[in-house]
Design a protein around this motif. Structure first.
Motif, PDB file in Angstrom:
ATOM      1  N   GLU B  50      41.172  38.177  45.084  1.00  0.00           N
ATOM      2  CA  GLU B  50      41.086  39.616  44.922  1.00  0.00           C
ATOM      3  C   GLU B  50      41.810  40.454  45.967  1.00  0.00           C
ATOM      4  OE1 GLU B  50      36.652  40.114  46.420  1.00  0.00           O
ATOM      5  OE2 GLU B  50      36.874  38.955  44.585  1.00  0.00           O
ATOM      6  N   PHE B  51      42.836  39.894  46.608  1.00  0.00           N
ATOM      7  CA  PHE B  51      43.351  40.731  47.681  1.00  0.00           C
ATOM      8  C   PHE B  51      44.428  41.710  47.271  1.00  0.00           C
ATOM      9  CE2 PHE B  51      45.795  36.822  47.985  1.00  0.00           C
ATOM     10  CZ  PHE B  51      47.046  37.327  47.778  1.00  0.00           C
ATOM     11  N   SER B  52      45.077  41.470  46.145  1.00  0.00           N
ATOM     12  CA  SER B  52      46.254  42.282  45.900  1.00  0.00           C
ATOM     13  C   SER B  52      45.922  43.754  45.737  1.00  0.00           C
ATOM     14  CB  SER B  52      46.996  41.766  44.678  1.00  0.00           C
ATOM     15  OG  SER B  52      46.147  41.827  43.576  1.00  0.00           O
ATOM     16  N   PHE B  53      44.642  44.037  45.501  1.00  0.00           N
ATOM     17  CA  PHE B  53      44.307  45.450  45.346  1.00  0.00           C
ATOM     18  C   PHE B  53      43.339  45.936  46.394  1.00  0.00           C
ATOM     19  CE2 PHE B  53      42.055  42.672  42.513  1.00  0.00           C
ATOM     20  CZ  PHE B  53      40.785  42.827  42.976  1.00  0.00           C
ATOM     21  N   GLN B  54      42.873  45.024  47.237  1.00  0.00           N
ATOM     22  CA  GLN B  54      41.990  45.510  48.289  1.00  0.00           C
ATOM     23  C   GLN B  54      42.861  46.165  49.333  1.00  0.00           C
ATOM     24  OE1 GLN B  54      39.330  42.439  49.559  1.00  0.00           O
ATOM     25  NE2 GLN B  54      37.859  43.045  48.026  1.00  0.00           N
ATOM     26  N   SER B  55      43.199  47.391  49.004  1.00  0.00           N
ATOM     27  CA  SER B  55      44.173  48.067  49.843  1.00  0.00           C
ATOM     28  C   SER B  55      43.679  48.096  51.274  1.00  0.00           C
ATOM     29  CB  SER B  55      44.387  49.475  49.339  1.00  0.00           C
ATOM     30  OG  SER B  55      44.638  49.408  47.968  1.00  0.00           O
TER      31      SER B  55
END
Ligand code: ZN
Ligand code: ZN
Lengths: 348, 172
Positions: B50-55
């Protein structure tokens, strides 16, 4: 069945069982983040806090005798890595694992990670496109847990989490898609940008950014607050269905328009897998992906579940486990090629 | 979004790692990412779902964040300070949401586009209503069963239970 048997079983439920839309969707995952109201979040909690969470959760699921528990420190390095590669725990759980624990159901459909970024991460992982069923399994276990546990919750922001990106429902749902044809026709980037406008995220699995090893991509929801769980899942599901449709059309078009190119690619990949004496992780992932595409298009008769399994058992940690000792990369490449050969030989 | 290193090409690679409870994220172009040593020691790379959007939290917070005299300088429950939050550290406890409400709400609004939860609510908050409704359904099918087996004494008992439940739920 004890936790060690679950960890060490070579059968990987979500990977080697059949499920809906399995020609494109490898697996579906739903997880929710939960914290207990009275205990500091894992980042700042004490060892005693970690202990009390472990016991509170264990007590809360006592009714479910299909669920087994272990502290991560009670597993070997190899066992921890296998859990990660089975996608039953996240890589974060491997780091500083002293306070962390995991609970698994015997059938591997549901797990709880304890004291990772949040006190509880309840997760279900199923083969094919089954987001709704995964949510039902997670929700059911959550209902049971909340009978005993006092969750951190507020009327305005919902379930409170360590990171504000998870607040609200705490729900992250995703599906792993195999998209070889869309990659061949260079459509991945445009799909990625379309999907991100819908407040969903796509990324390559085992790879970097848009590049994905084995053409595996993960699509997931970005937003956890302001929509109901059902809305989030419905939105994600409908986007995934559209991607499935595009991938199937691309496969069909490729096969109709470039039949010999595609057949050549599939059989070359199969030939290499079948006879190679050295296989790197990268190469084998891509070759397996090609053969999988061929199997889906009925160009070649290979059981897709065997190919799914190969994708996991050729990962470095599996090879280490298999060999029973640490191997250098050259030895791994030899063993990988051996394993692949024997698996494919058994097929015919 | 442009690459953080060269500021020329668009960032297609998004990296996150958590070190000492602090989330760091980088947005790079393919080329700079290949050169970056960040990748080599981001062991989890490619797995964390889930990191690509955990800005990058501190980016988000940094631009919105105002040190305020009004809210407490640190959380009374866990000791997390305003400074920790401004640096992009994860929150320390549930109470932090209260303590730093003023700073966090704009951030949350930016991430999610809203600040109002509409999803699942713990049973106790709904005074157990959903569970009671489910129990009612179960009792009604038990009643049917009892009647069909002509176990009238049992049926009467179940009927009393149903009445009590319905009263509790305000159905009648
Ligand atoms: Zn760059
Ligand atoms: Zn706090």
């Amino acid at each position: 069945m004890g936790i060690k048997e679950i960890v060490n079983s070579t059968k990987i439920y979500w990977l080697t069982s059949d499920g809906p839309e399995r020609d494109v969707v490898v697996s579906s995952r739903v997880r929710i983040a939960r914290n207990l109201a009275d205990i500091p979040f894992p980042g700042v909690m004490s060892d005693a806090d970690a202990e009390s969470i472990f016991h509170a959760v264990k007590l809360a699921v006592a009714k479910r005798n299909d669920i087994e528990f272990t502290w991560l420190r009670e597993l070997s390095d190899a066992e921890r890595e296998i859990l990660m590669e089975k996608h039953l725990i996240s890589p974060d759980l491997l780091e500083n694992h002293e306070k962390k624990a995991v609970m698994l159901s015997e059938d591997e459909t549901i797990s709880i990670m304890l004291n990772e970024e949040d006190h509880l991460r309840i997760q279900s992982l199923l083969p094919g496109l089954q987001l709704e069923r995964a949510w039902n399994l997670v929700n059911e276990l959550d209902d049971l847990l909340e009978e005993t546990l006092g969750y951190a919750f507020c009327e305005q922001l919902g379930y409170l989490t360590s990171c504000p990106t998870n607040v609200g429902t705490g729900l992250r749902a995703s599906a792993m898609l195999h998209l070889p044809a869309l990659n061949i026709i260079n459509q991945i980037n445009s799909i990625m940008s379309t999907v991100s406008k819908l407040r969903l995220a796509v990324r390559g699995l085992y790879g970097e950014g848009s590049e994905a090893k084995g053409n595996l991509y993960q699509v997931s929801n970005q937003i956890t607050l302001g929509h109901t769980e059902e809305e989030i899942l419905k939105n994600l599901n409908s986007v995934i269905k559209q991607i499935i449709d595009k991938e199937r059309k691309a496969r069909k078009a490729l096969y109709e328009e470039q039949r010999y190119y595609l057949e050549d690619r599939v059989f070359r990949a199969y030939g290499t897998l079948k006879y190679a004496r050295l296989l790197t992780s990268n190469e084998s992932m891509n070759l397996i992906s090609d053969v999988k595409l061929g199997a889906n298009l009925k160009i070649i008769d290979v059981d897709p579940n065997v190919l799914n399994e190969l994708m996991i058992i050729t990962r470095p940690s599996y090879l280490t486990k298999y060999a029973g000792k640490k191997l250098d990369s050259h030895k791994r490449d030899i063993l990988r090629a051996e394993l692949v050969r024997s698996k494919l030989k058994n097929l015919n | 979004m442009l690459c953080e290193k060269c500021n020329k090409k668009s960032a297609t690679v998004h990296l996150t790692q958590i070190v000492n409870n602090k989330k760091t994220e980088m947005h790079l172009c393919e080329e700079c990412a290949n050169k970056s040593s960040f990748i080599s020691h981001t062991k989890s790379f490619g797995f964390e779902p889930e990191f690509s959007f955990q800005s990058f939290l501190s980016d988000l917070i940094g631009s919105d964040y105002v040190f305020s005299d009004k809210s407490a300088a640190s959380c009374p429950k866990c000791g997390t300070s305003q400074r920790d939050i401004a640096k992009g550290n994860l929150l320390g406890c549930a109470k932090c949401y209260d303590t730093f409400k003023e700073q966090l709400l704009p951030v949350i609004k930016r991430i999610h586009g809203t600040t109002q939860h509409v999803g699942k609510v713990p049973e106790e908050r709904t005074a157990g209503k959903t569970k009671l409704v489910k129990k009612l359904r179960d009792l009604k099918s038990l009643l049917k069963d009892a009647v069909s087996k002509e176990e009238f004494e049992r049926a009467a008992k179940i009927r009393d239970e149903i009445k009590a439940l319905e009263k509790k739920l305000g159905v009648v």
